[in-house]
Design an enzyme around this catalytic site. Structure first.
Site, PDB file in Angstrom:
ATOM      1  N   CYS A 190       0.745  -0.951   0.013  1.00  0.00           N
ATOM      2  CA  CYS A 190       0.177   0.235   0.010  1.00  0.00           C
ATOM      3  C   CYS A 190       1.269   1.392  -0.054  1.00  0.00           C
ATOM      4  O   CYS A 190       1.963   1.228   0.351  1.00  0.00           O
ATOM      5  CB  CYS A 190      -0.677  -0.135   1.017  1.00  0.00           C
ATOM      6  SG  CYS A 190      -1.879   1.506   1.084  1.00  0.00           S
ATOM      7  N   HIS A 205      -9.628  -2.506  -3.192  1.00  0.00           N
ATOM      8  CA  HIS A 205      -8.072  -2.015  -2.234  1.00  0.00           C
ATOM      9  C   HIS A 205      -8.515  -1.005  -2.106  1.00  0.00           C
ATOM     10  O   HIS A 205      -8.770  -0.045  -0.603  1.00  0.00           O
ATOM     11  CB  HIS A 205      -7.057  -2.058  -3.033  1.00  0.00           C
ATOM     12  CG  HIS A 205      -6.078  -1.794  -2.399  1.00  0.00           C
ATOM     13  ND1 HIS A 205      -4.638  -2.386  -1.554  1.00  0.00           N
ATOM     14  CD2 HIS A 205      -5.576  -0.557  -1.936  1.00  0.00           C
ATOM     15  CE1 HIS A 205      -4.340  -0.978  -0.877  1.00  0.00           C
ATOM     16  NE2 HIS A 205      -4.202  -0.643  -1.057  1.00  0.00           N
ATOM     17  N   GLU A 206      -8.695  -0.670  -3.106  1.00  0.00           N
ATOM     18  CA  GLU A 206      -9.131   1.467  -2.739  1.00  0.00           C
ATOM     19  C   GLU A 206     -10.210   1.536  -2.394  1.00  0.00           C
ATOM     20  O   GLU A 206     -10.477   2.761  -0.972  1.00  0.00           O
ATOM     21  CB  GLU A 206      -8.931   2.170  -4.556  1.00  0.00           C
ATOM     22  CG  GLU A 206      -8.292   2.063  -4.977  1.00  0.00           C
ATOM     23  CD  GLU A 206      -6.408   2.343  -4.714  1.00  0.00           C
ATOM     24  OE1 GLU A 206      -5.844   1.392  -4.427  1.00  0.00           O
ATOM     25  OE2 GLU A 206      -6.433   3.131  -3.183  1.00  0.00           O
ATOM     26  N   HIS A 221     -10.167   1.781   1.375  1.00  0.00           N
ATOM     27  CA  HIS A 221      -9.548   2.679   2.036  1.00  0.00           C
ATOM     28  C   HIS A 221     -10.938   4.104   2.552  1.00  0.00           C
ATOM     29  O   HIS A 221     -10.726   4.353   3.168  1.00  0.00           O
ATOM     30  CB  HIS A 221      -8.702   3.333   1.239  1.00  0.00           C
ATOM     31  CG  HIS A 221      -6.847   3.083   0.887  1.00  0.00           C
ATOM     32  ND1 HIS A 221      -6.452   3.205   2.533  1.00  0.00           N
ATOM     33  CD2 HIS A 221      -6.378   2.717  -0.173  1.00  0.00           C
ATOM     34  CE1 HIS A 221      -5.100   2.099   1.992  1.00  0.00           C
ATOM     35  NE2 HIS A 221      -5.112   2.069   1.049  1.00  0.00           N
TER      36      HIS A 221
HETATM   37  C1  LIG Z   1       1.610  -0.290  -2.949  1.00  0.00           C
HETATM   38  C2  LIG Z   1       2.773  -0.372  -4.051  1.00  0.00           C
HETATM   39  C3  LIG Z   1       3.093  -1.694  -4.480  1.00  0.00           C
HETATM   40  C4  LIG Z   1       2.607   1.414  -4.807  1.00  0.00           C
HETATM   41  C5  LIG Z   1       1.192  -0.961  -5.637  1.00  0.00           C
HETATM   42  N1  LIG Z   1       1.741  -0.660  -6.573  1.00  0.00           N
HETATM   43  C6  LIG Z   1       1.204  -1.406  -7.521  1.00  0.00           C
HETATM   44  O1  LIG Z   1       0.933  -2.281  -7.604  1.00  0.00           O
HETATM   45  N2  LIG Z   1       2.499  -1.687  -9.181  1.00  0.00           N
HETATM   46  C7  LIG Z   1       1.537  -1.606 -10.245  1.00  0.00           C
HETATM   47  C8  LIG Z   1       1.353  -3.079 -10.496  1.00  0.00           C
HETATM   48  C9  LIG Z   1       0.764  -3.320 -11.675  1.00  0.00           C
HETATM   49  F1  LIG Z   1       0.506  -4.731 -11.698  1.00  0.00           F
HETATM   50  C10 LIG Z   1       1.119  -2.640 -12.590  1.00  0.00           C
HETATM   51  C11 LIG Z   1       1.892  -1.702 -12.436  1.00  0.00           C
HETATM   52  F2  LIG Z   1       2.235  -0.889 -13.367  1.00  0.00           F
HETATM   53  C12 LIG Z   1       2.154  -0.355 -11.265  1.00  0.00           C
HETATM   54  C13 LIG Z   1      -0.118   0.539  -5.518  1.00  0.00           C
HETATM   55  O2  LIG Z   1      -0.216   1.471  -6.201  1.00  0.00           O
HETATM   56  N3  LIG Z   1      -1.428   0.314  -4.670  1.00  0.00           N
HETATM   57  C14 LIG Z   1      -2.488   0.872  -4.663  1.00  0.00           C
HETATM   58  C15 LIG Z   1      -2.442   1.655  -2.970  1.00  0.00           C
HETATM   59  O3  LIG Z   1      -1.965   1.640  -1.980  1.00  0.00           O
HETATM   60  N4  LIG Z   1      -3.529   2.228  -3.155  1.00  0.00           N
HETATM   61  O4  LIG Z   1      -4.092   2.379  -2.240  1.00  0.00           O
HETATM   62  C16 LIG Z   1      -1.639  -1.052  -3.159  1.00  0.00           C
HETATM   63  C17 LIG Z   1      -2.293  -2.069  -4.870  1.00  0.00           C
HETATM   64  C18 LIG Z   1      -2.125  -4.109  -3.874  1.00  0.00           C
HETATM   65  C19 LIG Z   1      -3.091  -4.239  -4.610  1.00  0.00           C
HETATM   66  C20 LIG Z   1      -3.753  -3.808  -5.465  1.00  0.00           C
HETATM   67  C21 LIG Z   1      -3.785  -1.736  -5.035  1.00  0.00           C
HETATM   68 ZN   LIG Z   2      -3.728   1.254  -0.299  1.00  0.00          ZN
END
Ligand SMILES: CC(C)(C)[C@H](NC(=O)Nc1cc(F)cc(F)c1)C(=O)N(CC(=O)NO)CC1CCCC1
Ligand SMILES: [Zn+2]
EC number: 3.5.1.88
Length: 197
Positions: free
Chosen positions: A124, A167-168, A171
């Site tokens: 996250c 996930h969002e 939040h």
């Molecule tokens: C926490 C982090 C590692 C930054 C995660 N990124 C991510 O999954 N990057 C990613 C994956 C891909 F498949 C392709 C790409 F281009 C980039 C993310 O943004 N989140 C969103 C967040 O924290 N929202 O509050 C966490 C993910 C975990 C499962 C869903 C979202």
């Molecule tokens: Zn998150």
């Protein structure tokens, strides 16, 4: 946007407020800024410069704004093929993104009995530590939300898109991904659960 709040900030544990329609300019601009943050974070050059982790989703509470607004930007993978000379050729996806939108007042209106989890677990933007374990979510979910024009939308999601949106939405309801890891056995699976890799 580098002012993403971290776990421990009470805002992440609040149930955010519904946004009112017609949307204020502030809420429209906020949605656009959230989507742009994700675009920037996925552009290596910009991400490198800004020290960002490539984000696929973000919720307003992560910016210390307790409103029901989320942005999601899920890139489609490019194809790598070999040509007749045995060289690797990169084929860009037909659609750059499988999800690219800002959702106002999103909610899960129905879902599968079947669960799903990312085989790699979740992280996250607001959590600076690795927490191993399967984050148990619905394999398929029907989401209702309003777009920035105030139109009511209903979409059915599965796979990685379903995981990101759940996930969002968590939040904006004060739920963190690790709340959904089995505390006794983090890698326990539920009956018929899908593991997505
Ligand atoms: C926490 C982090 C590692 C930054 C995660 N990124 C991510 O999954 N990057 C990613 C994956 C891909 F498949 C392709 C790409 F281009 C980039 C993310 O943004 N989140 C969103 C967040 O924290 N929202 O509050 C966490 C993910 C975990 C499962 C869903 C979202
Ligand atoms: Zn998150």
């Amino acid at each position: 946007m580098d002012d993403i709040i971290r776990e421990g900030n009470p805002t992440l544990r609040e149930i955010a407020a519904d946004v009112e329609f017609p949307l204020s300019d502030e809420n429209i601009i906020l949605g656009e800024k959230m989507l742009n943050f994700l675009r920037n974070s996925q552009d290596e050059v910009t991400a490198e410069k800004m020290g960002l982790r490539a984000g696929v989703g973000i919720a307003a509470p992560q910016l210390d704004i307790s409103r029901k607004i989320i942005a999601v930007l899920v890139p489609n993978a490019e194809e790598i093929e070999e040509n007749e000379k045995g060289e690797e050729v990169v084929i860009p996806p037909k659609e750059a993104y499988s999800l690219a939108t800002v959702m106002y007042n999103p909610r899960v209106v129905s879902h599968s009995v079947q669960d799903a989890a990312l085989a790699e677990g979740e992280g996250c933007l607001s959590v600076d530590r690795d927490i191993p374990g399967y984050v148990i979510r619905h394999a398929r979910a029907t989401i209702e939300y309003f777009d920035k024009e105030g139109n009511k939308k209903k979409i059915k999601l599965k796979g990685y898109n379903a995981i990101v949106v759940q996930h969002e939405i968590d939040h904006i309801n004060g739920i963190m991904f690790f709340d959904r890891i089995n505390p006794k056995n983090p890698f326990a699976t539920t009956e018929g659960m899908l593991l997505l890799d």
